[in-house]
Design a protein around this motif. Sequence first.
Motif, PDB file in Angstrom:
ATOM      1  N   THR A   6     -13.051   7.774  -1.415  1.00 38.25           N
ATOM      2  CA  THR A   6     -13.752   6.880  -0.507  1.00 38.25           C
ATOM      3  C   THR A   6     -14.252   7.661   0.700  1.00 38.25           C
ATOM      4  OG1 THR A   6     -13.460   5.045   1.065  1.00 38.25           O
ATOM      5  CG2 THR A   6     -11.467   6.193   0.400  1.00 38.25           C
ATOM      6  N   ASN A   7     -15.516   7.500   1.018  1.00 37.45           N
ATOM      7  CA  ASN A   7     -16.068   8.089   2.236  1.00 37.45           C
ATOM      8  C   ASN A   7     -15.782   9.591   2.313  1.00 37.45           C
ATOM      9  OD1 ASN A   7     -17.567   7.753   4.594  1.00 37.45           O
ATOM     10  ND2 ASN A   7     -15.783   7.304   5.855  1.00 37.45           N
ATOM     11  N   SER A   8     -15.919  10.263   1.168  1.00 34.14           N
ATOM     12  CA  SER A   8     -15.773  11.720   1.045  1.00 34.14           C
ATOM     13  C   SER A   8     -14.338  12.230   1.124  1.00 34.14           C
ATOM     14  CB  SER A   8     -16.617  12.450   2.106  1.00 34.14           C
ATOM     15  OG  SER A   8     -17.979  12.109   1.971  1.00 34.14           O
ATOM     16  N   ILE A   9     -13.339  11.346   1.030  1.00 31.25           N
ATOM     17  CA  ILE A   9     -11.960  11.800   0.984  1.00 31.25           C
ATOM     18  C   ILE A   9     -11.238  11.127  -0.185  1.00 31.25           C
ATOM     19  CG2 ILE A   9     -11.806  12.184   3.479  1.00 31.25           C
ATOM     20  CD1 ILE A   9      -9.992   9.596   3.546  1.00 31.25           C
ATOM     21  N   ASN A  10     -10.141  11.737  -0.598  1.00 33.97           N
ATOM     22  CA  ASN A  10      -9.221  11.098  -1.532  1.00 33.97           C
ATOM     23  C   ASN A  10      -8.135  10.417  -0.709  1.00 33.97           C
ATOM     24  OD1 ASN A  10     -10.354  11.961  -4.104  1.00 33.97           O
ATOM     25  ND2 ASN A  10      -9.757  14.025  -3.444  1.00 33.97           N
ATOM     26  N   MET A  11      -8.010   9.105  -0.890  1.00 32.03           N
ATOM     27  CA  MET A  11      -7.099   8.290  -0.079  1.00 32.03           C
ATOM     28  C   MET A  11      -5.946   7.802  -0.946  1.00 32.03           C
ATOM     29  SD  MET A  11      -8.223   5.099   2.340  1.00 32.03           S
ATOM     30  CE  MET A  11      -7.298   4.704   3.821  1.00 32.03           C
ATOM     31  N   TYR A  12      -4.736   8.135  -0.522  1.00 29.26           N
ATOM     32  CA  TYR A  12      -3.540   7.698  -1.240  1.00 29.26           C
ATOM     33  C   TYR A  12      -3.228   6.248  -0.894  1.00 29.26           C
ATOM     34  CZ  TYR A  12       1.337   7.240  -2.633  1.00 29.26           C
ATOM     35  OH  TYR A  12       2.489   6.799  -3.205  1.00 29.26           O
ATOM     36  N   TYR A  13      -2.805   5.494  -1.899  1.00 32.67           N
ATOM     37  CA  TYR A  13      -2.433   4.102  -1.654  1.00 32.67           C
ATOM     38  C   TYR A  13      -1.336   3.687  -2.617  1.00 32.67           C
ATOM     39  CZ  TYR A  13      -4.650   2.566  -5.968  1.00 32.67           C
ATOM     40  OH  TYR A  13      -4.946   2.386  -7.299  1.00 32.67           O
ATOM     41  N   GLU A  14      -0.693   2.575  -2.300  1.00 32.88           N
ATOM     42  CA  GLU A  14       0.258   1.925  -3.197  1.00 32.88           C
ATOM     43  C   GLU A  14      -0.022   0.433  -3.167  1.00 32.88           C
ATOM     44  OE1 GLU A  14       4.276   2.856  -2.164  1.00 32.88           O
ATOM     45  OE2 GLU A  14       3.865   5.012  -1.957  1.00 32.88           O
ATOM     46  N   SER A  15       0.261  -0.234  -4.269  1.00 41.57           N
ATOM     47  CA  SER A  15       0.086  -1.681  -4.354  1.00 41.57           C
ATOM     48  C   SER A  15       1.328  -2.277  -4.998  1.00 41.57           C
ATOM     49  CB  SER A  15      -1.155  -2.020  -5.187  1.00 41.57           C
ATOM     50  OG  SER A  15      -1.338  -3.415  -5.276  1.00 41.57           O
ATOM     51  N   ARG A  16       1.828  -3.347  -4.393  1.00 36.96           N
ATOM     52  CA  ARG A  16       3.049  -3.965  -4.899  1.00 36.96           C
ATOM     53  C   ARG A  16       2.944  -5.480  -4.758  1.00 36.96           C
ATOM     54  NH1 ARG A  16       8.683  -1.771  -2.598  1.00 36.96           N
ATOM     55  NH2 ARG A  16       7.539   0.174  -3.031  1.00 36.96           N
ATOM     56  N   GLY A  17       3.462  -6.206  -5.736  1.00 33.94           N
ATOM     57  CA  GLY A  17       3.460  -7.661  -5.670  1.00 33.94           C
ATOM     58  C   GLY A  17       2.175  -8.263  -6.216  1.00 33.94           C
ATOM     59  N   GLU A  18       2.135  -9.593  -6.184  1.00 32.80           N
ATOM     60  CA  GLU A  18       0.979 -10.327  -6.685  1.00 32.80           C
ATOM     61  C   GLU A  18       0.613 -11.423  -5.689  1.00 32.80           C
ATOM     62  OE1 GLU A  18       2.008 -11.838 -10.503  1.00 32.80           O
ATOM     63  OE2 GLU A  18       2.139  -9.852 -11.451  1.00 32.80           O
TER      64      GLU A  18
END
Length: 271
Positions: A6-18
Amino acid sequence: MPTVHTNSINMYYESRGEGSPLLLLHGLGSCTEDWELQLPAFAGHYRVIVADMRGHGRSDKPPGPYSVPQMGADVLGLLDALKVESTHVVGLSMGGMVAFQLAVDRPERVRSLVIVNSGPALVPRTTGEWLRGQQRLALARLFPPARSGRFLSRRLFPKPEQEEMRQQLIERWARNDQKAYLASMRALVGWSVLDRIGGIQQPVLVVSGDRDYTPVESKREYAARLPNARLVVIEDSGHATPIDQSERFNAVVLEFLLSLDGAPDNSTVAG
């Protein structure tokens, strides 16, 4: 390792739950790990997304300069990649600034704001505020993150019984890249969207520790300029409220969010 470009960078993320999306944005020098006391509580009700901002954690750390609008664009790219059209946003300190930037630039992407120990501007108004800012910049320039982390740990967690919190901060702060940290700090100084917040129509919860760096009254002042905002002060808390008063913080935030979503809140909000 989950990342998006995104926007010329690699962005780390996590997603949990619904459920409805809930985006948590960390503060300066922090990372996704500092939301560990919130994830179990929030993921029972929401699809919680946490991410390392540019220059932080496991995201890319390109050379500066950085800017708050740039960080906001990073986050929008993350939301696009995850196909999130609109989300609740909780932002601590620097994360609160990015949340404000999102709300004024792309209001259709924000369902509500929870602004924690932060505000819509970082423009020094007093000599004391200017000196504190210069002190932080000098620390970042002159000393490696491990040393500045030791200094900050005593300010954030001053009580004897908070030794574990101090040690955890020191360990995590030492992982910061000094140049990226300084670029992030410089992005904040002088930033402001104060003149635009009157157009934010979404519900806003302003959370302040009673011992935060900036006085409660300053938050009360800007909250009064928001059409749909309320302020909650959490007692016996400094700048790192989600850590030093995690149970109270979690209860206050969930009460606010669930009231908007029309869901029952079975938590107990302590006084």
